[in-house]
Structure formats: structure tokens, C-alpha cells
Design a protein around this motif. Structure first.
Motif, PDB file in Angstrom:
ATOM      1  N   ALA A  30      32.881  37.704  50.889  1.00  0.00           N
ATOM      2  CA  ALA A  30      33.827  38.562  50.562  1.00  0.00           C
ATOM      3  C   ALA A  30      33.836  39.685  52.089  1.00  0.00           C
ATOM      4  O   ALA A  30      34.911  39.314  53.052  1.00  0.00           O
ATOM      5  N   ASP A  76      42.342  41.849  52.694  1.00  0.00           N
ATOM      6  CA  ASP A  76      41.752  42.413  51.294  1.00  0.00           C
ATOM      7  C   ASP A  76      40.837  41.217  50.336  1.00  0.00           C
ATOM      8  O   ASP A  76      41.244  40.549  50.173  1.00  0.00           O
ATOM      9  N   TRP A 110      29.685  39.474  47.489  1.00  0.00           N
ATOM     10  CA  TRP A 110      30.769  40.564  48.147  1.00  0.00           C
ATOM     11  C   TRP A 110      30.088  40.680  49.769  1.00  0.00           C
ATOM     12  O   TRP A 110      31.271  40.680  50.565  1.00  0.00           O
ATOM     13  N   ASP A 132      38.172  41.203  47.516  1.00  0.00           N
ATOM     14  CA  ASP A 132      37.590  40.745  45.761  1.00  0.00           C
ATOM     15  C   ASP A 132      36.443  40.116  45.331  1.00  0.00           C
ATOM     16  O   ASP A 132      36.519  39.015  46.502  1.00  0.00           O
ATOM     17  N   THR A 184      42.485  38.024  48.392  1.00  0.00           N
ATOM     18  CA  THR A 184      43.790  38.439  48.232  1.00  0.00           C
ATOM     19  C   THR A 184      44.687  38.436  48.832  1.00  0.00           C
ATOM     20  O   THR A 184      46.609  38.641  47.945  1.00  0.00           O
TER      21      THR A 184
END
Length: 68
Positions: A33, A43, A30, A45, A12
Motif C-alpha cells: 500500500a 490514499d 502495508w 488502506d 481508497t
């Protein structure tokens, strides 16, 4: 017919920085990430590409009705 991969990890803070390959595994997306987050302290997502495509279609339909 090849089915498109569903989940894409992204940052992000970098916005255009897609992290790794898209996958059908939400858990793997995930993990990708989380790896970026712990390395760069950004950050992150996971984008559900199927859900995003549905939302985009709804926005386009609403816009065409408003302009119609």
C-alpha cells in the motif's frame, strides 16, 4: 484445505484497484500500500478480509431479520 489470505492492500481513490496479491502478513500488505501511495499520491488502506466477511454476514443477518 487452503486457507484464504487475510490482508489485502487497496487504494481508497481507485476503489476497485487491489494492489498486489493478498497476503497473511499485515506488514507486507502495508508495504504494498505504501509503495502505491508514494508512487501515485493516493490514499491507501489494508483490508482485513476475515473481519470484512464477518461484518458482511452480520449485515445480511440483520437485513433478513428486518425483512422477516
Amino acid at each position: 484445505m487452503v486457507k484464504a489470505k487475510r490482508y489485502q492492500a487497496f487504494c481508497t481513490r481507485c476503489y476497485s484497484c487491489h494492489l498486489g496479491e493478498a497476503t497473511n502478513s499485515k506488514r507486507q500488505a502495508w508495504r504494498t500500500a505504501a509503495s502505491h501511495m508514494s508512487t501515485y499520491h493516493h490514499d491507501v488502506d489494508v483490508l482485513d478480509t476475515v473481519e470484512e466477511a464477518r461484518r458482511e454476514a452480520e449485515r445480511a443477518a440483520a437485513k433478513s431479520v428486518a425483512l422477516g
